[in-house]
Design an enzyme around this catalytic site. Structure first.
Site, PDB file in Angstrom:
ATOM      1  N   GLU A 188       0.843  -1.212   0.000  1.00 55.78           N
ATOM      2  CA  GLU A 188       0.000   0.000   0.000  1.00 55.78           C
ATOM      3  C   GLU A 188       0.877   1.261   0.000  1.00 55.78           C
ATOM      4  O   GLU A 188       0.471   2.306  -0.495  1.00 55.78           O
ATOM      5  CB  GLU A 188      -0.940   0.024   1.217  1.00 55.78           C
ATOM      6  CG  GLU A 188      -1.942  -1.132   1.270  1.00 55.78           C
ATOM      7  CD  GLU A 188      -3.137  -0.995   0.309  1.00 55.78           C
ATOM      8  OE1 GLU A 188      -3.259   0.043  -0.375  1.00 55.78           O
ATOM      9  OE2 GLU A 188      -3.931  -1.955   0.245  1.00 55.78           O
ATOM     10  N   LYS A 230      -2.759   9.663   3.131  1.00 52.15           N
ATOM     11  CA  LYS A 230      -4.141   9.159   3.266  1.00 52.15           C
ATOM     12  C   LYS A 230      -5.027  10.236   3.876  1.00 52.15           C
ATOM     13  O   LYS A 230      -6.164  10.452   3.431  1.00 52.15           O
ATOM     14  CB  LYS A 230      -4.174   7.880   4.106  1.00 52.15           C
ATOM     15  CG  LYS A 230      -5.587   7.375   4.313  1.00 52.15           C
ATOM     16  CD  LYS A 230      -5.829   6.001   3.817  1.00 52.15           C
ATOM     17  CE  LYS A 230      -7.308   5.664   3.797  1.00 52.15           C
ATOM     18  NZ  LYS A 230      -7.609   4.280   3.964  1.00 52.15           N
ATOM     19  N   ARG A 244     -10.914  10.070  -3.782  1.00 55.03           N
ATOM     20  CA  ARG A 244     -10.570   8.947  -2.893  1.00 55.03           C
ATOM     21  C   ARG A 244     -10.476   7.628  -3.656  1.00 55.03           C
ATOM     22  O   ARG A 244      -9.793   6.692  -3.219  1.00 55.03           O
ATOM     23  CB  ARG A 244     -11.575   8.854  -1.735  1.00 55.03           C
ATOM     24  CG  ARG A 244     -11.172   7.797  -0.707  1.00 55.03           C
ATOM     25  CD  ARG A 244     -11.936   7.900   0.585  1.00 55.03           C
ATOM     26  NE  ARG A 244     -11.533   6.829   1.493  1.00 55.03           N
ATOM     27  CZ  ARG A 244     -11.892   6.732   2.752  1.00 55.03           C
ATOM     28  NH1 ARG A 244     -12.655   7.642   3.295  1.00 55.03           N
ATOM     29  NH2 ARG A 244     -11.476   5.725   3.497  1.00 55.03           N
TER      30      ARG A 244
HETATM   31  N1  GLY Z   1      -8.475   1.658   1.532  1.00 54.86           N
HETATM   32  C1  GLY Z   1      -9.125   2.514   0.634  1.00 54.86           C
HETATM   33  C2  GLY Z   1      -9.797   3.676   1.287  1.00 54.86           C
HETATM   34  O1  GLY Z   1      -9.674   3.847   2.498  1.00 54.86           O
HETATM   35  O2  GLY Z   1     -10.479   4.438   0.632  1.00 54.86           O
END
Ligand code: GLY
Length: 368
Positions: A188, A230, A244
């Site tokens: 990831e 993130k 996203r």
């Molecule tokens: N793992 C993908 C997301 O959190 O959108």
């Protein structure tokens, strides 16, 4: 005609902190004492993590005068199902948890997704915190509020958005992970480099050896960078209306690969790197990015011992892909890189449909 208006427009602040520090695990009980999120806590964990960290945290909390119970289930993706959810909810009721109680998700991605889902539906939702204990969970699944369980028809088909109140990340807990589990999480992180941050991608390229040797400084650096990336993406598009979706790079194919292997052949991150090769190759064939970038992505993947080749037949993969959440109007959607660190858009949208002919032709070459 009578009209009764239900006014529901309101501003709610779901902001939360992700705390990252070596040795943080030991400080959590005191932090919960000083900043409580519930009157009682249930730690939800799996059989593996329970053995290593469960009692340590529970005992620390008891020493701080907090009320806590432990619930655990068999480790592994197979436990990520609706029966486990019902089992856990019954246990929460037996243990006397109430609407002002809270859940602590202690474990990897499966625990975080299941415990988060339970928190989102138990008594119409209670708060929870995340204590991720795998690299995969630390850099991805513990942040962003996605919760889910799998159905026999596919992965994450039932779920909610329910943000944790806090995420505690302790890079030192990764010392108990196998090398395969560590590499699973690196998948990831490579993805973040490709989709959003060239600097992170280059850092990975320049530090392969140190990362494989688990140099704590390097690992902490890539965890922090990943959490920042993130967080930025989730803040811009919390409910995955457009941006996203780039986090799903490699996942359309990856989820199908995992499902075809009955969640036993590959770990999630391994299936994702196979999917990144597939989506990246498709992106190259369709003219979205250059072959050199695809090759660079794949050599980074291989340098961390992660796979790029599928184990399954094209027709099996295709059937499962059609059941994925990323299908719209019966057309499979992909996200494609434009260059390392940037994703392509078509008419301003990151999700791009692919002509079935192109898809099947690549699948036939790609799969066994
Ligand atoms: N793992 C993908 C997301 O959190 O959108």
């Amino acid at each position: 005609m009578m009209k009764v208006r239900i006014n529901l427009k309101k501003e709610i602040d779901f902001s939360y902190d992700v705390l990252i520090e070596s040795g943080l695990l030991g400080k959590i009980p005191k932090d919960l004492k000083n900043n409580p999120i519930g009157n009682k806590y249930a730690i939800i964990t799996d059989s593996n993590v329970n053995r290593i960290y469960g009692h340590k945290i529970a005992n620390g909390m008891i020493s701080e005068g907090l009320t806590v119970c432990m619930l655990n289930f068999q480790a592994g993706e197979k436990s990520k199902n609706i029966n486990i959810v019902e089992y856990l909810i019954n246990k929460l009721i037996d243990k006397g948890l109430e609407r002002n109680s809270a859940i602590i998700a202690l474990g990897g991605g499966v625990v975080g997704d299941v415990a988060g889902f339970v928190a989102s539906i138990f008594l119409r939702s209670i708060p929870y915190i995340q204590i991720p204990t795998t690299l995969m969970a630390q850099v991805d699944s513990s942040i962003g509020g996605k919760t889910a369980v799998d159905l026999s028809k596919g992965k994450n088909l039932i779920g909610t958005f329910h943000h944790p109140k806090k995420v505690y990340i302790d890079p030192l807990v990764l010392s108990s992970l196998s090398q395969r589990e560590l590499q699973n999480g690196l998948s990831e992180i490579i993805k973040y480099g490709v989709i959003y941050n060239r600097g992170l991608f280059e850092y990975l390229e320049n530090n392969v050896e140190e990362i494989n040797k688990r140099n704590v400084e390097c690992i902490t650096h890539i965890i922090i960078k990943s959490c920042q990336i993130k967080s930025e993406i989730v803040q811009k598009d919390e409910k995955e209306e457009n941006l996203r979706a780039i986090l799903n790079y490699g996942h359309t194919f990856g989820h199908a690969e995992e499902k075809c292997g009955k969640y036993e052949t590959h770990l999630h991150g391994e299936a994702v790197t196979i999917g990144m090769n597939f989506a990246g190759t498709l992106a190259y064939r369709l003219g979205f990015w250059q072959k050199v970038d695809l090759q660079r992505q794949n050599s980074l993947i291989k340098s961390f011992n992660l796979p790029i080749k599928s184990n399954f037949k094209s027709n099996e993969i295709l059937k499962v892909m059609y059941r994925d959440k990323k299908v719209a109007d019966q057309r499979i959607m992909f996200v494609f890189p434009e260059k390392i660190g940037k994703m392509a858009t078509s008419n301003g949208k990151y999700k791009i449909t692919v002509p079935e002919k192109e898809l099947v032709s690549l699948l036939n070459e790609f799969s066994s």
